[in-house]
Write a protein that holds these residues in place. Structure first.
Motif, short mmCIF file in Angstrom:
data_model
loop_
_atom_site.label_atom_id
_atom_site.label_comp_id
_atom_site.label_asym_id
_atom_site.label_seq_id
_atom_site.Cartn_x
_atom_site.Cartn_y
_atom_site.Cartn_z
N ARG A 42 0.82 -1.22 0.00
CA ARG A 42 0.00 0.00 0.00
C ARG A 42 0.86 1.27 0.00
N GLU A 43 1.99 1.20 0.72
CA GLU A 43 2.87 2.37 0.77
C GLU A 43 4.10 2.13 -0.09
N LEU A 44 4.36 3.08 -0.95
CA LEU A 44 5.50 2.95 -1.86
C LEU A 44 6.34 4.22 -1.80
N TYR A 45 7.60 4.09 -2.20
CA TYR A 45 8.41 5.28 -2.46
C TYR A 45 8.44 5.50 -3.96
N ILE A 46 8.31 6.75 -4.35
CA ILE A 46 8.58 7.10 -5.75
C ILE A 46 9.51 8.31 -5.75
N GLU A 47 10.02 8.68 -6.91
CA GLU A 47 10.91 9.84 -6.98
C GLU A 47 10.09 11.12 -6.78
N ARG A 48 10.62 11.99 -5.96
CA ARG A 48 10.00 13.30 -5.73
C ARG A 48 9.73 14.01 -7.06
N SER A 49 10.65 13.85 -7.99
CA SER A 49 10.52 14.58 -9.27
C SER A 49 9.45 13.97 -10.18
N ASP A 50 8.85 12.84 -9.76
CA ASP A 50 7.79 12.25 -10.57
C ASP A 50 6.41 12.80 -10.22
N PHE A 51 6.39 13.79 -9.33
CA PHE A 51 5.13 14.46 -9.01
C PHE A 51 5.29 15.96 -9.19
N MET A 52 4.27 16.61 -9.71
CA MET A 52 4.27 18.07 -9.77
C MET A 52 2.92 18.61 -9.35
N GLU A 83 1.86 21.70 -9.89
CA GLU A 83 1.29 22.39 -11.05
C GLU A 83 2.07 22.00 -12.29
N PRO A 84 1.64 20.91 -12.92
CA PRO A 84 2.44 20.36 -14.02
C PRO A 84 2.32 21.19 -15.29
N PRO A 85 3.42 21.35 -16.02
CA PRO A 85 3.33 21.96 -17.33
C PRO A 85 2.65 20.98 -18.29
N LYS A 86 2.34 21.44 -19.48
CA LYS A 86 1.54 20.65 -20.42
C LYS A 86 2.07 19.25 -20.70
N LYS A 87 3.39 19.17 -20.94
CA LYS A 87 3.93 17.88 -21.38
C LYS A 87 4.44 17.00 -20.24
N PHE A 88 3.97 17.24 -19.04
CA PHE A 88 4.40 16.42 -17.92
C PHE A 88 3.48 15.20 -17.84
N PHE A 89 4.05 14.02 -18.09
CA PHE A 89 3.21 12.82 -18.17
C PHE A 89 3.27 11.96 -16.92
N GLY A 143 -5.21 14.07 -10.28
CA GLY A 143 -6.11 13.76 -11.40
C GLY A 143 -5.44 12.96 -12.51
N LYS A 144 -4.11 12.83 -12.47
CA LYS A 144 -3.41 12.10 -13.55
C LYS A 144 -3.17 10.64 -13.19
N GLU A 145 -3.17 9.82 -14.22
CA GLU A 145 -2.91 8.40 -14.02
C GLU A 145 -1.55 8.02 -14.62
N GLY A 171 2.86 7.90 -18.88
CA GLY A 171 4.04 7.79 -18.00
C GLY A 171 4.13 6.46 -17.29
N THR A 172 5.36 5.93 -17.22
CA THR A 172 5.62 4.76 -16.37
C THR A 172 6.67 5.19 -15.36
N ILE A 173 6.40 5.00 -14.11
CA ILE A 173 7.40 5.39 -13.11
C ILE A 173 7.82 4.20 -12.26
N HIS A 174 8.98 4.30 -11.67
CA HIS A 174 9.48 3.21 -10.83
C HIS A 174 9.12 3.48 -9.38
#
Ligand code: ATP
Ligand code: MG
Length: 558
Positions: A390-400, A402-408, A413-415, A461-464
């Motif tokens: 249930r709890e995971l670590y992801i990279e801080r930089s994989d979340f924004m 206020e994302p710019p347009k091309k941030f996937f 709200g994003k999947e 986007g696929t994130i680790h």
């Protein structure tokens, strides 16, 4: 056998000018090739030396000949057995073998002395009382001839007597020298009666206090080569103007074997420090963690960083050999290690700068084991089980926020797809009192396990990720070039303050447990890493980033 296969020699590039010279020589009386690698044991070897090692040992291999390892230890002051040992280790590591041909120039001191006496007897050398300063003044310039020493015409008997007394320690450092008697008006300044022996009351690592006179490089080197019956003495361009003196020594002493000196251009690498003198200063000033600091391009440094010998040899093949000086882009070296590692290194997940992701609709206390391949292309590396919770670590930089347009990647709200697991959609995030995001809340879709049921769903986007309760906390050392170009600095560069960044909380999946020094992994999206051989322990793993995944170098493939 190797001779037939000139296209697949360890030099890679066929038909370089050295091959042409050697082929010429072999058409004449010469019927063998014997080279040597002659390091001065006054520091650790660097990547430039690797070029020379690959060249010298490579030529011997190509022509079915031999290559000696010879320590050029004629300069007592700066030399040390620590360096002798490190140099031997580095050459072996690179994959070369001098067999039973390990030599020390200092073991020829007696012979060198006899050859100097021979030159005196022939009237080709004299003892000079001029000071270094006077000699410099009398040397002339490129446009003006030098002046002959007032001691130039001493008799053979007087010279023999004085030279012996120099050897016996009757004079102080600098009081007298032995000079070759050649030509003070030669257009080549090296031929203007060069000093061939100097007085130095100094302790030598091998001969201890036996000698207080030491031969100069330009006299010692040809003698060493001739004694070892070297056929081709490969050296760097700065010795080109010394070649007439090299030949003079060989001819005047009348050695039966006449080695041929051939010069090639030194390797220079962008944004790094190469010369031993500068490396030594960095080590002594404590700017780096010893001679094997992974930022240094010493062979022990890049080995600790995780470079393989294959990648260094490949690099030396690629850059080739020429007479023109140039600066090779460090990106080319990085390309070679990526090429070497890409197919054989397991690919796993680790998070360098972790932030927690909580899947609010995933059961608490549940652990699912997901099967993930160890390499996207190389099936022989197998698969592994990766815990998902249930709890995971992801990279801080994989979340924004206020994302710019091309941030996937993630934002509310994003999947995105979690590598090898499910699709998750971000619903919310938590900030601390400083406004720093500390936690993301997501929901997952159980239908998307292992990305199987994602047909028709647009997820770019696929994130680790790494499971929080199963994470192995490690330290990751991230490196950049040691120097950056700086026109305003007199050296043309300055120390890069970002050459080392430490990721103190690098969270890895359990696959790293039990990793031993020098084990290598690709951490998805973050680069190739190697377990540090100096500071890593089973409890506290330390990784060096060998190289990131992105390359700015495009090989010139034919
Ligand atoms: P440095 O300037 O780094 O101290 P060096 O030439 O004084 O180098 P040596 O130990 O005398 O170091 O060199 C051993 C051999 O390695 C020599 O034949 C030398 O020409 C060669 N070599 C040294 N640096 C380079 C380089 N950058 N590229 C290719 N060959 C090199
Ligand atoms: Mg040197």
């Amino acid at each position: 056998m190797e001779n037939e296969n000139a296209n697949e020699n360890s030099l890679g590039n066929t038909g370089n000018f050295i091959h042409t010279y050697i082929n010429e020589d072999l058409k004449g009386e010469l019927n063998r090739v014997h080279t040597r690698f002659p390091p001065e044991p006054n520091g650790y070897l660097h990547i430039g030396h690797a070029k020379s090692i690959c060249l010298n040992f490579g030529l011997a291999k190509l022509y079915g000949g031999k290559c000696n390892l010879r320590f050029d230890d004629t300069n007592p002051a700066k030399e040390d057995t620590e360096f002798v040992n490190s140099i031997k280790d580095d050459i072996k590591w690179l994959g070369f073998d001098w067999e039973d041909r390990l030599f020390f120039a200092s073991s020829y001191f007696e012979k060198m002395y006899e050859y100097a006496v021979l030159l005196i007897k022939k009237g080709k050398a004299f003892v000079c009382d001029m000071t270094a300063e006077e000699m410099k003044d009398a040397r002339g310039t490129l446009n003006a001839p030098g002046k002959e020493s007032p001691y130039r015409n001493r008799s053979v008997e007087e010279n023999l007597d004085l030279f012996e007394r120099m050897k016996n320690g009757e004079f102080k450092d600098g009081e007298k020298t032995l000079r070759a008697k050649i030509d003070m008006s030669s257009a080549n300044i090296n031929m203007r009666d060069p000093v061939i022996y100097r007085i130095a009351h100094a302790y030598h690592h091998a001969t201890k206090d036996k000698w207080c006179i030491y031969p100069m490089y330009d006299f010692a080197h040809p003698v060493e080569d001739a004694i070892e019956e070297i056929t081709h003495s490969i050296c760097t361009m700065e010795f080109e103007d010394h070649r007439p003196l090299y030949d003079w020594v060989i001819n005047e002493i009348d050695f039966p074997v006449k080695p041929r000196q051939i010069e090639f251009a030194k390797l220079n690498l962008s944004n790094t420090i190469m010369g031993k003198r500068f490396l030594r200063a960095l080590v002594e000033e404590g700017k780096v963690d010893g001679w094997n600091d992974p930022r240094l391009i010493t062979l022990s440094g890049i080995r600790r960083r995780g470079y393989t010998p294959e990648s260094i040899r490949k690099f030396c093949d690629m850059i080739g050999v020429s007479k023109a000086n140039s600066i090779v882009d460090t990106a080319q070296l990085e390309y070679c290690i990526r090429e070497d590692l890409k197919d054989k290194t397991p690919v796993i997940m680790s998070v360098l700068d972790p932030i927690k992701l909580i899947i609010t609709n995933y059961p608490e206390n549940e652990t699912e084991m997901l099967e993930i391949e160890n390499h996207p292309e190389n099936e022989s590396l197998g698969k592994r089980q990766v815990p998902f919770t249930r709890e995971l670590y992801i990279e801080r930089s994989d979340f924004m926020e206020e994302p710019p347009k091309k941030f996937f990647r993630l934002s509310v709200g994003k999947e995105v797809r979690l590598k090898g697991a499910y699709f998750v959609t971000c619903t919310d995030f938590v900030k601390d009192e400083n406004g720093v995001v500390t936690e993301l809340h997501c929901t997952y879709d159980p239908e998307t396990k292992s990305g199987l049921n994602f047909m028709g769903r647009k997820v770019k986007g696929t994130i680790h990720w790494v499971s929080v309760p199963n994470a192995v906390k490690t330290k990751a050392m991230l490196y950049e070039n040691l120097t950056v170009e700086d026109e305003n600095d007199e050296k043309g560069y300055r120390f890069n303050p970002n050459s080392l960044t430490i990721a103190e909380n690098c969270m890895c999946e359990p696959a790293v447990k039990g990793a031993k020094p020098m084990d290598r992994f690709q951490f998805i999206r973050n680069g190739y890493f190697c377990v540090d051989s100096k500071n890593s322990t089973d409890e506290n793993l330390v990784f060096n980033r060998i190289v990131s995944l992105k390359s700015s170098f495009k090989p010139n493939l034919k």
